[in-house]
Design a protein around this motif. Sequence first.
Motif, PDB file in Angstrom:
ATOM      1  N   GLY A 179      36.414  65.635 -11.542  1.00 34.21           N
ATOM      2  CA  GLY A 179      34.991  66.850 -10.412  1.00 34.21           C
ATOM      3  C   GLY A 179      36.234  67.952  -9.704  1.00 34.21           C
ATOM      4  O   GLY A 179      36.599  68.641  -9.465  1.00 34.21           O
ATOM      5  N   LEU A 180      37.577  67.432  -9.341  1.00 32.96           N
ATOM      6  CA  LEU A 180      38.414  68.500  -9.328  1.00 32.96           C
ATOM      7  C   LEU A 180      38.712  69.601  -9.863  1.00 32.96           C
ATOM      8  O   LEU A 180      38.570  71.282  -9.779  1.00 32.96           O
ATOM      9  CB  LEU A 180      39.931  68.202  -8.071  1.00 32.96           C
ATOM     10  CG  LEU A 180      41.252  68.620  -7.653  1.00 32.96           C
ATOM     11  CD1 LEU A 180      40.787  68.821  -6.189  1.00 32.96           C
ATOM     12  CD2 LEU A 180      42.432  68.080  -7.897  1.00 32.96           C
ATOM     13  N   ILE A 181      39.006  69.846 -10.693  1.00 35.26           N
ATOM     14  CA  ILE A 181      39.164  70.900 -12.283  1.00 35.26           C
ATOM     15  C   ILE A 181      37.939  70.954 -12.530  1.00 35.26           C
ATOM     16  O   ILE A 181      38.118  72.722 -13.040  1.00 35.26           O
ATOM     17  CB  ILE A 181      40.487  70.000 -13.339  1.00 35.26           C
ATOM     18  CG1 ILE A 181      40.999  69.227 -12.747  1.00 35.26           C
ATOM     19  CG2 ILE A 181      40.247  71.111 -14.887  1.00 35.26           C
ATOM     20  CD1 ILE A 181      42.174  68.791 -13.298  1.00 35.26           C
ATOM     21  N   GLY A 182      36.651  70.778 -13.071  1.00 38.09           N
ATOM     22  CA  GLY A 182      35.412  71.238 -13.151  1.00 38.09           C
ATOM     23  C   GLY A 182      34.904  71.606 -12.403  1.00 38.09           C
ATOM     24  O   GLY A 182      34.072  72.737 -12.601  1.00 38.09           O
ATOM     25  N   ALA A 183      35.456  71.453 -10.934  1.00 38.72           N
ATOM     26  CA  ALA A 183      33.958  72.149  -9.935  1.00 38.72           C
ATOM     27  C   ALA A 183      34.827  73.887  -9.946  1.00 38.72           C
ATOM     28  O   ALA A 183      33.086  74.378  -9.847  1.00 38.72           O
ATOM     29  CB  ALA A 183      34.671  71.740  -8.616  1.00 38.72           C
ATOM     30  N   PRO A 184      35.921  74.449 -10.036  1.00 40.45           N
ATOM     31  CA  PRO A 184      35.836  75.515  -9.587  1.00 40.45           C
ATOM     32  C   PRO A 184      35.091  76.394 -10.632  1.00 40.45           C
ATOM     33  O   PRO A 184      34.708  77.094 -11.503  1.00 40.45           O
ATOM     34  CB  PRO A 184      37.376  75.901  -9.821  1.00 40.45           C
ATOM     35  CG  PRO A 184      37.954  74.914  -9.935  1.00 40.45           C
ATOM     36  CD  PRO A 184      36.965  73.161  -9.846  1.00 40.45           C
ATOM     37  N   ILE A 185      35.092  74.866 -12.919  1.00 42.33           N
ATOM     38  CA  ILE A 185      34.317  76.133 -13.622  1.00 42.33           C
ATOM     39  C   ILE A 185      33.339  76.447 -13.217  1.00 42.33           C
ATOM     40  O   ILE A 185      32.464  77.407 -14.343  1.00 42.33           O
ATOM     41  CB  ILE A 185      35.465  75.290 -14.673  1.00 42.33           C
ATOM     42  CG1 ILE A 185      36.768  74.673 -15.029  1.00 42.33           C
ATOM     43  CG2 ILE A 185      34.187  75.134 -16.117  1.00 42.33           C
ATOM     44  CD1 ILE A 185      36.953  73.979 -16.284  1.00 42.33           C
ATOM     45  N   LEU A 186      32.699  74.902 -12.621  1.00 45.64           N
ATOM     46  CA  LEU A 186      31.531  74.913 -12.810  1.00 45.64           C
ATOM     47  C   LEU A 186      30.958  76.006 -11.909  1.00 45.64           C
ATOM     48  O   LEU A 186      29.217  76.762 -12.153  1.00 45.64           O
ATOM     49  CB  LEU A 186      30.940  73.748 -12.294  1.00 45.64           C
ATOM     50  CG  LEU A 186      29.605  73.585 -11.898  1.00 45.64           C
ATOM     51  CD1 LEU A 186      27.996  73.440 -13.387  1.00 45.64           C
ATOM     52  CD2 LEU A 186      29.245  71.868 -11.791  1.00 45.64           C
TER      53      LEU A 186
END
Length: 145
Positions: free
Chosen positions: A62-69
């Motif tokens: 979630g920490l890495i995926g949030a900015p990608i999203l």
Amino acid sequence: MLLIDLGNFTPGLSLAGGIVIGVAAAVLVLFNGRIAGISGILGGLLSLPRRDMTWRVAFLIGLIGAPILAALFGMPAKADIQASWGEVLVAGFLVGIGTRYAGGCTSGHGVCGISRGSIRSLVATLTFMAAGFLTVFVTHHLIGA
């Protein structure tokens, strides 16, 4: 004189981000009994024996995926890092040593510890912030002058 770059001034998004971080930290402690400190979460994955990996991996995804999203929805994060990879790696290593000595990182102490009324976390967070202010002052005004 204090100048605000209104092109990058986003109080609404900053408030929303703070609320999301606060809710996530509260949910983690209420439902899992764990503190949302990144160094502790990552450290738990790196230490042996590895316990409770599922929630740790999910948190980091979630920490890495949030900015990608966010970027997929047209909200790209701008990062202007004016340092070499070597400087970034040395800085990261020093931060890692500091979090070891402090018994946690700014996310654990600053977000979760202070909200629980921990004096130790307040002192740790004030120390982190003072070290950051001093580093910026020295590198931008004394060395970079």
